[in-house]
Scaffold this motif. Structure first.
Motif, PDB file in Angstrom:
ATOM      1  N   ARG A  71       0.840  -1.209   0.000  1.00 14.68           N
ATOM      2  CA  ARG A  71       0.000   0.000   0.000  1.00 14.68           C
ATOM      3  C   ARG A  71       0.875   1.259   0.000  1.00 14.68           C
ATOM      4  NH1 ARG A  71      -3.494  -3.083   3.309  1.00 14.68           N
ATOM      5  NH2 ARG A  71      -2.600  -2.254   5.207  1.00 14.68           N
ATOM      6  N   ARG A 115       2.416   1.820  -3.391  1.00 15.21           N
ATOM      7  CA  ARG A 115       1.459   1.971  -4.484  1.00 15.21           C
ATOM      8  C   ARG A 115       1.743   3.200  -5.346  1.00 15.21           C
ATOM      9  NH1 ARG A 115      -3.213   4.127  -6.124  1.00 15.21           N
ATOM     10  NH2 ARG A 115      -4.709   2.794  -7.180  1.00 15.21           N
ATOM     11  N   ARG A 122       2.200   2.048  -9.145  1.00 11.40           N
ATOM     12  CA  ARG A 122       1.087   2.317 -10.084  1.00 11.40           C
ATOM     13  C   ARG A 122       1.612   2.823 -11.421  1.00 11.40           C
ATOM     14  NH1 ARG A 122      -1.836  -0.938  -9.600  1.00 11.40           N
ATOM     15  NH2 ARG A 122      -2.324  -0.395 -11.704  1.00 11.40           N
ATOM     16  N   ASP A 143      -5.432  -3.091  -9.186  1.00 14.07           N
ATOM     17  CA  ASP A 143      -5.263  -2.771  -7.766  1.00 14.07           C
ATOM     18  C   ASP A 143      -5.563  -4.005  -6.920  1.00 14.07           C
ATOM     19  OD1 ASP A 143      -4.418  -0.184  -7.827  1.00 14.07           O
ATOM     20  OD2 ASP A 143      -6.429   0.675  -7.711  1.00 14.07           O
ATOM     21  N   ILE A 177       1.400  -7.658  -7.011  1.00 19.51           N
ATOM     22  CA  ILE A 177       2.082  -6.511  -6.389  1.00 19.51           C
ATOM     23  C   ILE A 177       2.778  -6.944  -5.102  1.00 19.51           C
ATOM     24  CG2 ILE A 177       1.739  -4.264  -5.277  1.00 19.51           C
ATOM     25  CD1 ILE A 177       1.492  -3.994  -8.218  1.00 19.51           C
TER      26      ILE A 177
END
Length: 184
Positions: A68, A71, A75, A83, A88
């Motif tokens: 998180r 991110r 991204r 997402d 990830i």
């Protein structure tokens, strides 16, 4: 790779025979194997420590928190990954392990998103570039090797290693992004 090792062994045997010192070749092979085993056993403790810490971090949810927090960086680098996808977290765990000098579940997760399996996606290529650059915050394996070789300052490589791997990471990301635009 097996062929390369066989050729090296044959070349050493021939060189030893030509020099009339074939016994030294055999003794050198046994000494090298013995040193290799000793070194590998010495590295087990270091590897077990870091792998254990990474597993604890994963189970404690720290990897998800890191995902998180990362991110905003990931991204733009990996826009094709949805997402919250496990790829990830897997990539972050792998990169964190590399940062600690350990060194791929991430590629398996990225392959699940691949519309043409067997052909690397841009995300896979970029991740491979990042993984290959292998940013090293604490190069534990090299430090352990230097300590095993009785270095007076085994950790003296921290700053040069960090600087070199930051440069490699930057070039890897830039090259992957540039080539992504060239070969669509």
């Amino acid at each position: 790779m097996n062929l390369v090792f066989v050729l090296l062994l044959v070349a050493a045997a021939i060189a030893g025979a030509v020099r009339g010192d074939i016994k030294a070749v055999g003794q050198g092979a046994f000494d090298g194997a013995s040193q290799g085993v000793t070194l590998a056993i010495g590295l087990i403790g270091v590897m077990a420590l870091w792998l254990g810490l990474m597993r604890i971090a994963e189970k404690a949810g720290l990897v998800e928190k890191l995902a998180r927090a990362a991110r905003p960086i990931f991204r733009p680098l990996f826009p094709g990954i949805p997402d919250g996808h496990p790829a990830i977290s897997a990539m972050l765990l792998n990169i964190a392990a590399n940062m600690m000098g350990l060194g791929i579940k991430a590629m398996e997760e990225l392959e699940k998103l691949n519309p043409t399996p067997g052909t690397a996606t841009n995300a896979q290529v970029l991740f491979l570039a990042i993984n290959t650059a292998s940013l090293q915050l604490v190069p534990t394996t090299v430090i352990a090797l230097r300590a095993a070789a009785k270095s007076t300052d085994p950790a003296g490589i921290l700053l040069p290693t960090l600087m070199a791997t930051v440069c490699a990471l930057t070039v890897g990301i830039l090259a992957a992004r540039l080539l992504e635009r060239v070969w669509k």
